[in-house]
Design an enzyme around this catalytic site. Structure first.
Site, PDB file in Angstrom:
ATOM      1  CG  ASP A   1      -1.959  -0.825   1.159  1.00 29.84           C
ATOM      2  OD1 ASP A   1      -1.802  -1.625   0.716  1.00 29.84           O
ATOM      3  OD2 ASP A   1      -2.350  -1.040   1.961  1.00 29.84           O
TER       4      ASP A   1
ATOM      5  CE  LYS B   1      -4.416  -4.094   1.196  1.00 26.58           C
ATOM      6  NZ  LYS B   1      -5.000  -2.894   2.411  1.00 26.58           N
TER       7      LYS B   1
ATOM      8  CB  CYS C   1      -2.611  -2.375   5.105  1.00 28.79           C
ATOM      9  SG  CYS C   1      -3.637  -2.500   5.239  1.00 28.79           S
TER      10      CYS C   1
HETATM   11  C1  VGL Z   1      -4.964   0.512   5.491  1.00 26.47           C
HETATM   12  C2  VGL Z   1      -6.389   1.718   6.993  1.00 26.47           C
HETATM   13  C3  VGL Z   1      -7.884   1.764   5.753  1.00 26.47           C
HETATM   14  C4  VGL Z   1      -3.476   0.090   5.319  1.00 26.47           C
HETATM   15  C5  VGL Z   1      -5.944   0.290   4.262  1.00 26.47           C
HETATM   16  O1  VGL Z   1      -2.821   0.216   4.120  1.00 26.47           O
HETATM   17  O2  VGL Z   1      -3.072   0.332   6.376  1.00 26.47           O
HETATM   18  N1  VGL Z   1      -5.603   1.294   6.892  1.00 26.47           N
HETATM   19  N2  VGL Z   1      -7.472   1.153   5.167  1.00 26.47           N
END
Ligand code: VGL
Ligand code: ZN
Length: 205
Positions: free
Chosen positions: A9, A107, A152
């Site tokens: 991410d 995701k 994540c």
């Molecule tokens: C994430 C909060 C919401 C992450 C993704 O990548 O850690 N955190 N969506």
């Protein structure tokens, strides 16, 4: 037997100035770029939400980021609108070297469930295909960098352990949201307790 690097991410919305900014989040980018040439297989995950995703506080009047709600019997933590499919915020960071990335696993694509792990949604109902890809590619060891330490990276690394992979998280290569002070330290303890190795980039061979 191969080793893979998984970049979790590293997207504009999680960088300073983004919709869900992670303090110092851009510090993970040079670490990811430096690690890439040390691995035969480089993979990435991408938070990839529909515009009206259930984890967006904007969909729950009276609620704010960090609140917990129930949707379809599943508990969800609420966030600002972020990583909406096909927006700049969902794109990988410009400074991230994207060339070595062989495959991207998206995701959080289902409207009413969230997915902190790069392997499955939070209810473990659906695979992203990452586990199957690793098996098919004979990968037994995975090293993780990216965002966020407390969500994540946390759940991706412990799912990797549960799948029997030797799993390493590079400490300089991760940063967290820290909704509550101590969340990142707690997440690192949780990872360590499931056998995730926490290493410095200087320990990579
Ligand atoms: C994430 C909060 C919401 C992450 C993704 O990548 O850690 N955190 N969506
Ligand atoms: Zn998200």
């Amino acid at each position: 037997m191969k080793k893979a690097l998984l970049i979790v991410d590293v997207q504009n919305d999680f960088l300073p100035g983004g919709a869900l900014p992670v303090p110092d989040g851009d510090a993970v980018i040079p670490v990811a770029n430096l690690a890439m040439p040390l691995f035969e297989i480089v993979l990435a995950t991408q938070d990839w939400h529909p515009a009206n995703h259930g984890s967006f506080a904007s969909r729950h009047p009276g609620h704010k980021t960090g609140d917990e709600v129930f949707l379809d019997g599943l508990q969800l933590t609420l966030w600002p609108d972020h990583c909406v499919q096909n927006t700049h915020g969902a794109d990988f960071a410009t400074e991230l070297n994207r060339r070595p990335i062989l495959q991207v696993f998206r995701k959080g694509t289902e409207k009413d469930s969230d997915s902190y792990s790069g392997f499955y949604d939070n209810a473990h109902r659906k695979s992203t295909g990452l586990a199957e890809y690793l098996w098919a590619s004979d990968v037994m060891e995975i090293t993780i960098v990216g965002l966020t330490t407390d969500y994540c990276v946390n759940f991706t690394s412990t799912d990797a352990r549960a799948l029997g992979l030797k799993t390493t998280v590079i400490l300089e290569g991760v940063r967290g949201v820290e909704l509550k002070p101590g969340d990142c330290a707690k997440a690192l303890d949780r990872m360590r307790s499931t056998g995730v190795l926490l290493q410095s980039i200087s320990e990579l061979e």
